[in-house]
Write a protein that holds these residues in place. Structure first.
Motif, PDB file in Angstrom:
ATOM      1  N   PRO A 353       0.810  -1.216   0.000  1.00 28.28           N
ATOM      2  CA  PRO A 353       0.000   0.000   0.000  1.00 28.28           C
ATOM      3  C   PRO A 353       0.843   1.266   0.000  1.00 28.28           C
ATOM      4  O   PRO A 353       1.914   1.318   0.599  1.00 28.28           O
ATOM      5  CB  PRO A 353      -0.804  -0.121   1.305  1.00 28.28           C
ATOM      6  N   SER A 354       0.344   2.280  -0.664  1.00 32.20           N
ATOM      7  CA  SER A 354       1.003   3.584  -0.652  1.00 32.20           C
ATOM      8  C   SER A 354       0.760   4.268   0.684  1.00 32.20           C
ATOM      9  O   SER A 354      -0.014   3.786   1.519  1.00 32.20           O
ATOM     10  CB  SER A 354       0.468   4.446  -1.787  1.00 32.20           C
ATOM     11  N   THR A 355       1.407   5.409   0.873  1.00 27.39           N
ATOM     12  CA  THR A 355       1.233   6.144   2.125  1.00 27.39           C
ATOM     13  C   THR A 355      -0.221   6.556   2.334  1.00 27.39           C
ATOM     14  O   THR A 355      -0.790   6.375   3.416  1.00 27.39           O
ATOM     15  CB  THR A 355       2.127   7.391   2.136  1.00 27.39           C
ATOM     16  N   ILE A 356      -0.848   7.077   1.271  1.00 29.22           N
ATOM     17  CA  ILE A 356      -2.243   7.530   1.378  1.00 29.22           C
ATOM     18  C   ILE A 356      -3.160   6.344   1.662  1.00 29.22           C
ATOM     19  O   ILE A 356      -4.064   6.426   2.503  1.00 29.22           O
ATOM     20  CB  ILE A 356      -2.674   8.254   0.083  1.00 29.22           C
ATOM     21  N   VAL A 357      -2.929   5.238   0.971  1.00 33.37           N
ATOM     22  CA  VAL A 357      -3.776   4.058   1.189  1.00 33.37           C
ATOM     23  C   VAL A 357      -3.623   3.557   2.619  1.00 33.37           C
ATOM     24  O   VAL A 357      -4.608   3.210   3.288  1.00 33.37           O
ATOM     25  CB  VAL A 357      -3.407   2.951   0.183  1.00 33.37           C
ATOM     26  N   THR A 358      -2.386   3.517   3.122  1.00 37.14           N
ATOM     27  CA  THR A 358      -2.159   3.032   4.487  1.00 37.14           C
ATOM     28  C   THR A 358      -2.836   3.938   5.507  1.00 37.14           C
ATOM     29  O   THR A 358      -3.473   3.460   6.461  1.00 37.14           O
ATOM     30  CB  THR A 358      -0.655   2.955   4.790  1.00 37.14           C
ATOM     31  N   LEU A 359      -2.689   5.245   5.331  1.00 35.76           N
ATOM     32  CA  LEU A 359      -3.326   6.190   6.255  1.00 35.76           C
ATOM     33  C   LEU A 359      -4.841   6.021   6.256  1.00 35.76           C
ATOM     34  O   LEU A 359      -5.480   6.001   7.317  1.00 35.76           O
ATOM     35  CB  LEU A 359      -2.963   7.624   5.871  1.00 35.76           C
ATOM     36  N   THR A 360      -5.424   5.877   5.063  1.00 38.81           N
ATOM     37  CA  THR A 360      -6.880   5.712   4.965  1.00 38.81           C
ATOM     38  C   THR A 360      -7.316   4.383   5.568  1.00 38.81           C
ATOM     39  O   THR A 360      -8.298   4.314   6.315  1.00 38.81           O
ATOM     40  CB  THR A 360      -7.322   5.784   3.497  1.00 38.81           C
ATOM     41  N   ALA A 361      -6.577   3.315   5.251  1.00 41.83           N
ATOM     42  CA  ALA A 361      -6.953   1.983   5.734  1.00 41.83           C
ATOM     43  C   ALA A 361      -6.853   1.896   7.251  1.00 41.83           C
ATOM     44  O   ALA A 361      -7.752   1.347   7.909  1.00 41.83           O
ATOM     45  CB  ALA A 361      -6.065   0.925   5.081  1.00 41.83           C
ATOM     46  N   THR A 362      -5.781   2.422   7.837  1.00 40.92           N
ATOM     47  CA  THR A 362      -5.653   2.347   9.294  1.00 40.92           C
ATOM     48  C   THR A 362      -6.715   3.198   9.988  1.00 40.92           C
ATOM     49  O   THR A 362      -7.189   2.840  11.062  1.00 40.92           O
ATOM     50  CB  THR A 362      -4.256   2.783   9.748  1.00 40.92           C
ATOM     51  N   GLY A 363      -7.084   4.319   9.367  1.00 40.80           N
ATOM     52  CA  GLY A 363      -8.169   5.125   9.924  1.00 40.80           C
ATOM     53  C   GLY A 363      -9.486   4.358   9.919  1.00 40.80           C
ATOM     54  O   GLY A 363     -10.232   4.374  10.909  1.00 40.80           O
ATOM     55  N   LEU A 364      -9.774   3.672   8.814  1.00 38.74           N
ATOM     56  CA  LEU A 364     -11.000   2.872   8.739  1.00 38.74           C
ATOM     57  C   LEU A 364     -10.979   1.721   9.740  1.00 38.74           C
ATOM     58  O   LEU A 364     -11.999   1.405  10.362  1.00 38.74           O
ATOM     59  CB  LEU A 364     -11.174   2.329   7.315  1.00 38.74           C
ATOM     60  N   ILE A 365      -9.819   1.092   9.901  1.00 40.33           N
ATOM     61  CA  ILE A 365      -9.711   0.002  10.871  1.00 40.33           C
ATOM     62  C   ILE A 365      -9.926   0.521  12.292  1.00 40.33           C
ATOM     63  O   ILE A 365     -10.601  -0.103  13.108  1.00 40.33           O
ATOM     64  CB  ILE A 365      -8.344  -0.700  10.736  1.00 40.33           C
ATOM     65  N   GLY A 366      -9.351   1.706  12.598  1.00 42.00           N
ATOM     66  CA  GLY A 366      -9.559   2.301  13.915  1.00 42.00           C
ATOM     67  C   GLY A 366     -11.020   2.599  14.178  1.00 42.00           C
ATOM     68  O   GLY A 366     -11.545   2.322  15.273  1.00 42.00           O
ATOM     69  N   ILE A 367     -11.699   3.173  13.177  1.00 42.16           N
ATOM     70  CA  ILE A 367     -13.138   3.439  13.315  1.00 42.16           C
ATOM     71  C   ILE A 367     -13.892   2.125  13.474  1.00 42.16           C
ATOM     72  O   ILE A 367     -14.807   1.998  14.305  1.00 42.16           O
ATOM     73  CB  ILE A 367     -13.658   4.218  12.096  1.00 42.16           C
ATOM     74  N   GLY A 368     -13.496   1.122  12.682  1.00 34.62           N
ATOM     75  CA  GLY A 368     -14.194  -0.154  12.716  1.00 34.62           C
ATOM     76  C   GLY A 368     -14.126  -0.832  14.068  1.00 34.62           C
ATOM     77  O   GLY A 368     -15.135  -1.309  14.590  1.00 34.62           O
ATOM     78  N   VAL A 369     -12.935  -0.869  14.664  1.00 35.99           N
ATOM     79  CA  VAL A 369     -12.780  -1.525  15.960  1.00 35.99           C
ATOM     80  C   VAL A 369     -13.500  -0.744  17.055  1.00 35.99           C
ATOM     81  O   VAL A 369     -14.234  -1.299  17.877  1.00 35.99           O
ATOM     82  CB  VAL A 369     -11.287  -1.691  16.306  1.00 35.99           C
ATOM     83  N   GLY A 370     -13.297   0.574  17.076  1.00 39.49           N
ATOM     84  CA  GLY A 370     -13.922   1.391  18.109  1.00 39.49           C
ATOM     85  C   GLY A 370     -15.434   1.388  18.049  1.00 39.49           C
ATOM     86  O   GLY A 370     -16.118   1.482  19.075  1.00 39.49           O
ATOM     87  N   ALA A 371     -15.984   1.267  16.824  1.00 38.60           N
ATOM     88  CA  ALA A 371     -17.435   1.317  16.661  1.00 38.60           C
ATOM     89  C   ALA A 371     -18.096  -0.040  16.812  1.00 38.60           C
ATOM     90  O   ALA A 371     -19.334  -0.109  16.827  1.00 38.60           O
ATOM     91  CB  ALA A 371     -17.780   1.896  15.288  1.00 38.60           C
TER      92      ALA A 371
END
Length: 500
Positions: A353-371
């Motif tokens: 993954p590129s930097t942008i993809v990694t940043l977006t993916a980890t943000g989605l994973i963080g939202i996913g786990v917390g929610a």
């Protein structure tokens, strides 16, 4: 110790105490990866011993959930909190001052055990021991403690690894543990045992101890042994079998330690499945992406790439505080699983993954786990009386810890042996991770449909009054004949657990 502490009954002080008690180990559990090579170099620890330290500490965390409930039934709860916090300080100092593998591993195991002891002993009273108006801030604290601390781990570990050290981090952790102990003393109240008449359950504790140790030991062996053999598979399979035996034994027991029968209606089962699948998929996805990106970025830059995961945890903590008293709580958990699936799918679609993809993916994973995970906990907890919250929390944390910390090493092993290249192996493992999240989503939604359940609004007035917050129909109530509404949750099946 009959005297109360000077800050007894003060919500801010108790809340800070919970944060200080939980944060040290949860941060370390995610921060260790980039600094383990430095620790190993400094104290003469090989790779197998390093993996063993993390694996056995996670086993201790899982075991502590069961042990804490057993001790709470028969011993003064707040006095035990002092003992747990004291041992946490001892473990943290041992790890920070370690001069050899045995000293470090022993200290880190004590950190894992005592964190879950404190979690089960301190968090439920924070939820139920104060007026209903304090539940919202408690929800935020719970989300940020468990998931925010873990999400910050890679960045904190990266900062420490970038300076080629590790002891400063461990001494800071030890200092926070001391703060937790001081706050435990300052907020002391003489709380009696939960139920001295309850049956002692040495068999349950023994099954949990041997099962967790064997399963996590076997899982860590996969990280250093490419070829499967009896020495690796035997403890892993035996450990899983013992944990399953524990669940069956507790389900069938007349006076169980862990309440399982009252949790076998539609909403608690759905909540547990959501928590397990989200935890397993998210931890594995973060670990797999880290393996893929380690050679491309420095530890500090890699830690920064995971910072959106913490931002996602913060956002979901705030949203959860707003939504958890409404029927949207159920949809919020579903939204979290969808975000988790999207984050993993994004990683799969662009490897590496590129930097942008990694940043977006980890943000989605963080939202996913917390929610998903914390709402799932409350969905299960609201289905029983609040007096049972400690035991509900214990069984969910046991299953979540086993799912999260045992599945990740297995998928890391699959990534090394599957596929013709490391990248293809990681892609296969990520697909399995995505499959776990998707399966959890489908099963949870199907259980609601087969139970004939429309997501209800929780009644906090009823829950704080000693009843359940809503009615959870039996499993498959909409499709099986003779399904009936059970008696008061937890009363018929486990009188000890539901007794106010």
């Amino acid at each position: 110790m009959s005297r109360e502490g000077p800050l007894a009954g003060r919500y801010p002080a108790v809340a800070v105490m919970v944060v200080a008690a939980l944060v040290p180990y949860l941060v370390l559990s995610a921060a260790l990866t980039p600094i383990l090579p430095i620790i190993s170099r400094d104290i003469g620890m090989n790779l197998e011993e390093a993996n063993l330290a993390g694996g056995l500490a996670n086993a201790g965390y899982a075991l502590g959930t069961v042990l804490s409930v057993q001790l709470a039934q028969h011993l003064p709860q707040r006095r035990m909190l002092i003992v747990y916090a004291t041992v946490l300080v001892i473990g943290s100092v041992l790890a920070a001052a370690a001069t050899g593998p045995v000293m470090f591993i022993s200290g880190h195991i004590l950190q894992g055990v005592c964190t879950s002891l404190l979690l089960i002993a301190a968090v439920p009273p924070l939820v139920t021991g104060f007026p209903p108006g304090k539940v919202r801030p408690t929800a935020v604290i719970l989300n940020l403690c468990i998931f925010g601390a873990v999400a910050l781990g890679p960045l904190i570990g990266g900062i420490q690894a970038d300076s080629d050290g590790w002891r400063p981090l461990f001494w800071v952790i030890a200092g926070i543990s001391v703060l937790a102990l001081l706050l435990v003393l300052a907020t002391y109240q003489n709380v009696p045992p939960a139920d001295p008449t309850s049956t002692r359950s040495p068999v349950a504790v023994l099954l949990a101890a041997t099962g967790c140790i064997a399963a996590f030991y076997g899982a860590t062996q996969l990280l250093t042994h490419r070829d499967l053999n009896a020495a690796t598979l035997a403890p892993l399979c035996a450990g899983v079998a013992l944990i399953v035996t524990l669940l069956v034994q507790q389900f069938r027991a007349r006076r169980p330690l862990l309440i399982l029968r009252p949790l076998t209606s539609t909403m608690p089962v759905s909540g547990i499945i959501v928590a397990m699948s989200a935890a397993a998929a998210s931890v594995a996805a973060i670990a797999l992406s880290g393996v893929l990106l380690t050679d491309r970025y420095s530890p500090l830059k890699l830690g920064l790439l995971y910072l959106p995961e913490f931002a996602g945890a913060v956002i979901t903590a705030i949203l959860f505080a707003v939504l958890f008293t409404t029927r949207l709580l159920h949809y919020f958990a579903l939204f979290g699983l969808v975000c988790l699936i999207a984050g993993i799918a994004l990683l799969i679609g662009t490897l590496p993954p590129s930097t942008i993809v990694t940043l977006t993916a980890t943000g989605l994973i963080g939202i996913g786990v917390g929610a998903s995970v914390t709402p799932a906990l409350f969905i299960a907890g609201f289905s029983l009386r609040n007096a049972a919250l400690q035991r509900v929390f214990a069984i969910i944390e046991l299953l979540r810890a086993v799912s999260a910390f045992m599945i990740a090493p297995i998928l890391l092993y699959i990534a090394t042996v599957a596929g013709s290249t490391p990248e293809s192996g990681i892609k296969i493992a990520l697909w399995i991770s995505l499959g776990l999240a998707a399966a959890g989503t489908l099963v949870a939604v199907s259980l609601y449909a087969l139970g004939g359940l429309r997501p209800p609004t929780p009644s906090l007035a009823n829950w704080f009054g000693g009843e359940s917050a809503w009615y959870s129909p039996p499993l498959f109530a909409a499709v099986r004949r003779g399904a009936h509404r059970p008696g008061p949750p937890g009363l018929e099946e486990a009188p000890e657990a539901a007794r106010p």
